[in-house]
Structures are given as structure tokens and as C-alpha cells.
Design a protein around this motif. Sequence first.
Motif, mmCIF file in Angstrom:
data_model
loop_
_atom_site.group_PDB
_atom_site.id
_atom_site.type_symbol
_atom_site.label_atom_id
_atom_site.label_comp_id
_atom_site.label_asym_id
_atom_site.label_seq_id
_atom_site.Cartn_x
_atom_site.Cartn_y
_atom_site.Cartn_z
ATOM 1 N N LYS A 1 -12.143 0.957 -3.786
ATOM 2 C CA LYS A 1 -11.689 -0.001 -4.787
ATOM 3 C C LYS A 1 -10.432 0.567 -5.430
ATOM 4 C CE LYS A 1 -13.175 -2.666 -8.809
ATOM 5 N NZ LYS A 1 -14.289 -2.916 -9.764
ATOM 6 N N PRO A 2 -9.232 0.024 -5.111
ATOM 7 C CA PRO A 2 -8.007 0.574 -5.695
ATOM 8 C C PRO A 2 -8.037 0.480 -7.212
ATOM 9 C CG PRO A 2 -7.582 -1.527 -4.579
ATOM 10 C CD PRO A 2 -8.977 -1.128 -4.234
ATOM 11 N N LEU A 3 -7.481 1.498 -7.844
ATOM 12 C CA LEU A 3 -7.565 1.619 -9.293
ATOM 13 C C LEU A 3 -6.162 1.657 -9.892
ATOM 14 C CD1 LEU A 3 -9.296 2.181 -11.848
ATOM 15 C CD2 LEU A 3 -9.123 4.624 -11.294
ATOM 16 N N LEU A 4 -5.891 0.725 -10.807
ATOM 17 C CA LEU A 4 -4.602 0.652 -11.493
ATOM 18 C C LEU A 4 -4.667 1.453 -12.778
ATOM 19 C CD1 LEU A 4 -1.746 -0.754 -11.698
ATOM 20 C CD2 LEU A 4 -2.902 -2.502 -13.069
ATOM 21 N N VAL A 5 -3.730 2.400 -12.942
ATOM 22 C CA VAL A 5 -3.685 3.224 -14.156
ATOM 23 C C VAL A 5 -2.228 3.352 -14.606
ATOM 24 C CG1 VAL A 5 -5.729 4.547 -13.506
ATOM 25 C CG2 VAL A 5 -3.467 5.396 -12.885
ATOM 26 N N PRO A 6 -2.000 3.585 -15.893
ATOM 27 C CA PRO A 6 -0.624 3.834 -16.339
ATOM 28 C C PRO A 6 -0.084 5.114 -15.712
ATOM 29 C CG PRO A 6 -2.074 3.366 -18.199
ATOM 30 C CD PRO A 6 -2.957 3.588 -17.013
ATOM 31 N N TYR A 7 1.185 5.078 -15.349
ATOM 32 C CA TYR A 7 1.847 6.299 -14.879
ATOM 33 C C TYR A 7 2.048 7.202 -16.087
ATOM 34 C CZ TYR A 7 5.484 9.255 -12.756
ATOM 35 O OH TYR A 7 6.225 10.303 -12.269
ATOM 36 N N PRO A 8 1.590 8.448 -16.024
ATOM 37 C CA PRO A 8 1.661 9.324 -17.201
ATOM 38 C C PRO A 8 3.089 9.450 -17.731
ATOM 39 C CG PRO A 8 0.292 10.309 -15.493
ATOM 40 C CD PRO A 8 0.960 9.117 -14.873
ATOM 41 N N ALA A 9 3.244 9.278 -19.038
ATOM 42 C CA ALA A 9 4.572 9.307 -19.641
ATOM 43 C C ALA A 9 5.147 10.716 -19.690
ATOM 44 C CB ALA A 9 4.529 8.718 -21.052
ATOM 45 N N MET B 1 -10.296 -10.384 1.163
ATOM 46 C CA MET B 1 -9.644 -9.075 1.236
ATOM 47 C C MET B 1 -9.478 -8.521 -0.174
ATOM 48 S SD MET B 1 -5.940 -8.085 2.875
ATOM 49 C CE MET B 1 -5.113 -9.301 1.846
ATOM 50 N N THR B 2 -10.000 -7.324 -0.432
ATOM 51 C CA THR B 2 -9.877 -6.715 -1.747
ATOM 52 C C THR B 2 -8.487 -6.124 -1.922
ATOM 53 O OG1 THR B 2 -10.735 -4.612 -0.924
ATOM 54 C CG2 THR B 2 -12.334 -6.176 -1.826
ATOM 55 N N GLY B 3 -8.130 -5.888 -3.160
ATOM 56 C CA GLY B 3 -6.822 -5.320 -3.470
ATOM 57 C C GLY B 3 -6.399 -5.764 -4.853
ATOM 58 N N LEU B 4 -5.241 -5.265 -5.268
ATOM 59 C CA LEU B 4 -4.684 -5.592 -6.574
ATOM 60 C C LEU B 4 -3.366 -6.319 -6.384
ATOM 61 C CD1 LEU B 4 -5.317 -2.205 -8.432
ATOM 62 C CD2 LEU B 4 -6.483 -4.364 -8.874
ATOM 63 N N GLU B 5 -3.233 -7.495 -6.975
ATOM 64 C CA GLU B 5 -1.986 -8.240 -6.889
ATOM 65 C C GLU B 5 -0.989 -7.704 -7.914
ATOM 66 O OE1 GLU B 5 -2.507 -12.442 -7.101
ATOM 67 O OE2 GLU B 5 -3.245 -12.570 -5.035
ATOM 68 N N ILE B 6 0.240 -7.443 -7.445
ATOM 69 C CA ILE B 6 1.278 -6.873 -8.299
ATOM 70 C C ILE B 6 2.499 -7.797 -8.263
ATOM 71 C CG2 ILE B 6 2.782 -4.887 -8.702
ATOM 72 C CD1 ILE B 6 0.760 -3.196 -7.121
ATOM 73 N N PRO B 7 2.876 -8.391 -9.396
ATOM 74 C CA PRO B 7 4.137 -9.138 -9.432
ATOM 75 C C PRO B 7 5.312 -8.147 -9.397
ATOM 76 C CG PRO B 7 2.691 -9.695 -11.301
ATOM 77 C CD PRO B 7 2.160 -8.446 -10.681
ATOM 78 N N PHE B 8 6.281 -8.418 -8.515
ATOM 79 C CA PHE B 8 7.387 -7.479 -8.357
ATOM 80 C C PHE B 8 8.627 -8.241 -7.930
ATOM 81 C CE2 PHE B 8 9.730 -4.242 -5.760
ATOM 82 C CZ PHE B 8 9.993 -3.341 -6.783
ATOM 83 N N ARG C 1 0.161 -7.421 -2.651
ATOM 84 C CA ARG C 1 -1.219 -6.984 -2.861
ATOM 85 C C ARG C 1 -1.363 -5.540 -2.381
ATOM 86 N NH1 ARG C 1 -6.354 -9.114 -3.687
ATOM 87 N NH2 ARG C 1 -5.492 -11.212 -3.783
ATOM 88 N N ALA C 2 -1.737 -4.657 -3.303
ATOM 89 C CA ALA C 2 -1.967 -3.253 -2.961
ATOM 90 C C ALA C 2 -3.394 -3.102 -2.442
ATOM 91 C CB ALA C 2 -1.744 -2.369 -4.184
ATOM 92 N N LEU C 3 -3.523 -2.633 -1.206
ATOM 93 C CA LEU C 3 -4.829 -2.446 -0.591
ATOM 94 C C LEU C 3 -5.336 -1.028 -0.834
ATOM 95 C CD1 LEU C 3 -4.189 -4.231 2.828
ATOM 96 C CD2 LEU C 3 -4.816 -5.224 0.616
ATOM 97 N N GLY C 4 -6.633 -0.859 -0.715
ATOM 98 C CA GLY C 4 -7.229 0.450 -0.966
ATOM 99 C C GLY C 4 -6.805 1.519 0.009
ATOM 100 N N SER C 5 -6.271 1.109 1.163
ATOM 101 C CA SER C 5 -5.814 2.046 2.186
ATOM 102 C C SER C 5 -4.456 2.664 1.882
ATOM 103 C CB SER C 5 -5.707 1.312 3.519
ATOM 104 O OG SER C 5 -4.734 0.275 3.410
ATOM 105 N N GLY C 6 -3.715 2.070 0.949
ATOM 106 C CA GLY C 6 -2.332 2.483 0.691
ATOM 107 C C GLY C 6 -1.306 1.520 1.252
ATOM 108 N N ALA C 7 -1.754 0.490 1.987
ATOM 109 C CA ALA C 7 -0.848 -0.542 2.496
ATOM 110 C C ALA C 7 -0.556 -1.572 1.414
ATOM 111 C CB ALA C 7 -1.465 -1.226 3.713
ATOM 112 N N LEU C 8 0.520 -2.326 1.630
ATOM 113 C CA LEU C 8 0.843 -3.491 0.806
ATOM 114 C C LEU C 8 0.836 -4.725 1.698
ATOM 115 C CD1 LEU C 8 3.877 -2.268 -1.359
ATOM 116 C CD2 LEU C 8 1.626 -2.920 -2.224
ATOM 117 N N HIS C 9 0.324 -5.829 1.166
ATOM 118 C CA HIS C 9 0.356 -7.094 1.895
ATOM 119 C C HIS C 9 1.242 -8.073 1.126
ATOM 120 C CE1 HIS C 9 -1.708 -10.986 3.361
ATOM 121 N NE2 HIS C 9 -0.830 -10.590 4.266
ATOM 122 N N TRP C 10 2.295 -8.544 1.795
ATOM 123 C CA TRP C 10 3.210 -9.532 1.225
ATOM 124 C C TRP C 10 2.877 -10.852 1.907
ATOM 125 C CZ3 TRP C 10 9.285 -9.011 1.556
ATOM 126 C CH2 TRP C 10 9.880 -9.958 0.700
ATOM 127 N N ALA C 11 1.964 -11.597 1.299
ATOM 128 C CA ALA C 11 1.435 -12.792 1.949
ATOM 129 C C ALA C 11 2.513 -13.828 2.209
ATOM 130 C CB ALA C 11 0.309 -13.390 1.100
#
Length: 228
Positions: free
Chosen positions: A210-218, A1-8, A14-24
Motif C-alpha cells: 500500500k503506497p504511503l504518501l508523506v511530507p518530504y522532510p523540510a 488497481m491500487t495506487g495514489l493519484e497525484i495531480p501534476f 497514479r503512483a503504484l506500490g511497485s514504484g511505477a507511475l501510470h499516466w492513464a
Amino acid sequence: MTGLEIPFRGETLRALGSGALHWAARDLLIVSDLHLGKSERTARRRGTMLPPYETRATLERLAADLDASGAGAVLCLGDSFDDLDAARGLDGQDRDHLLSLIEGRGWHWVEGNHDPGPADLPGEHHAELTLGPLTFRHIAEQGAVGELSGHYHPKLGLPGCGGTRPCLLFDTDRMILPAYGAYTGGMPATAPELRALIGQPAFAVLTGTKPLLVPYPARAAGRGRRRF
């Protein structure tokens, strides 16, 4: 499963490309603002006809995420239906599809401003819900820590990306999920309402294949209006 893992807050989401989050660790799929029945509500209230396929498209996306993640539970962060009449008036095929997704899973409905009461569907209903270090509610609250919410439908555009995409916003204290439903509008991620909630440093995860991680504009590029 593709996505970006985010420590929180000590957890990994895991942020999925659909906009969902998976908390395994909790076997949980988290989605917000499905707005099922939006085309029916728009026709009923405004007389404006939209292609009546947004509920089906949203449920198909949800089914795909459940298949990919194998999640045994779902948490819907409010505005799951465009209003209560839309919940009661689901097309029979769409209702059966939704019931098939709910069957055999833990299902949590968090109340939203569009659907303030429980619909006639299985699952647990919550004004808000706390699981471990995380609190789930529809609308973010100032000063909250470990909070996940929706409501604002944030979107962000980048040069060369061909317009805006729904996005997840997060800093060290909170996450604001994008709208998961088809036909949902959005608010610019740099709008004052979101600026007031998101601290720095912060990031955005743009949805897509493919979800894309970018800095939130300051700094805000301009004021935005809420359109959803």
C-alpha cells in the motif's frame, strides 16, 4: 488497481506500490532504473556472485503492473540495463519474457548513464522525451519544470516502518522516481544531491503493498552517500 493519484502540471499520474507511475490519459506506464542484468555485470566486473534472479523478478513485477494497468505503452526512464553488455547477454528466457512484454505495445527507452546507447531490442530510443506538459529524462536538471527523472534511487525511512523504502519524490515542478529493479541500492531522500533538486512543499510516496504518501522532510537528518 491500487495506487495514489497525484495531480501534476495539469495531468493526473497514479503512483503504484511497485514504484511505477501510470499516466492513464496517455495509456502509459512509466518506470525507471530497471538495471536488468545487474547480477551478471557485478560478477563480470567485480567477481562478486549475486543470486541471478533479479532480472526475472523485475520483469515479473513489470508484467504484473502492465496486467493491472492495461497500459498500451511503456516508458523506461534510463538505466534499463546495468550496462550494454548486460543488455546483450540477457538469459534467453529473460530476453523472451521482455520481448513478450514489448510485443504489441509502444515502448520508449530513455538513455541513462549505465546504458548510453540503444540495445538490440525493439522500441524507440530517446536522449529525452517530451509528451504534452511533461519532459522525461534520466537525470534531473536544475530549473526544469514538468520534469520526470530517475537516477538517484531515492529511499526514505519513517519511525516504526522497519527500515527504508524506495520512494517517489515530487514537488510542484518535478518528480524523481525510485529504482524499479531488484538488487538496486539507493540514496537517502534527504541527501544533499536531492535537497538541491526538491523544493518545498514536497512529498514522498513510499513503495510497498500500500503506497504511503508523506511530507518530504523540510530539514535533512544528515548527509547521505550515493550507493547504487
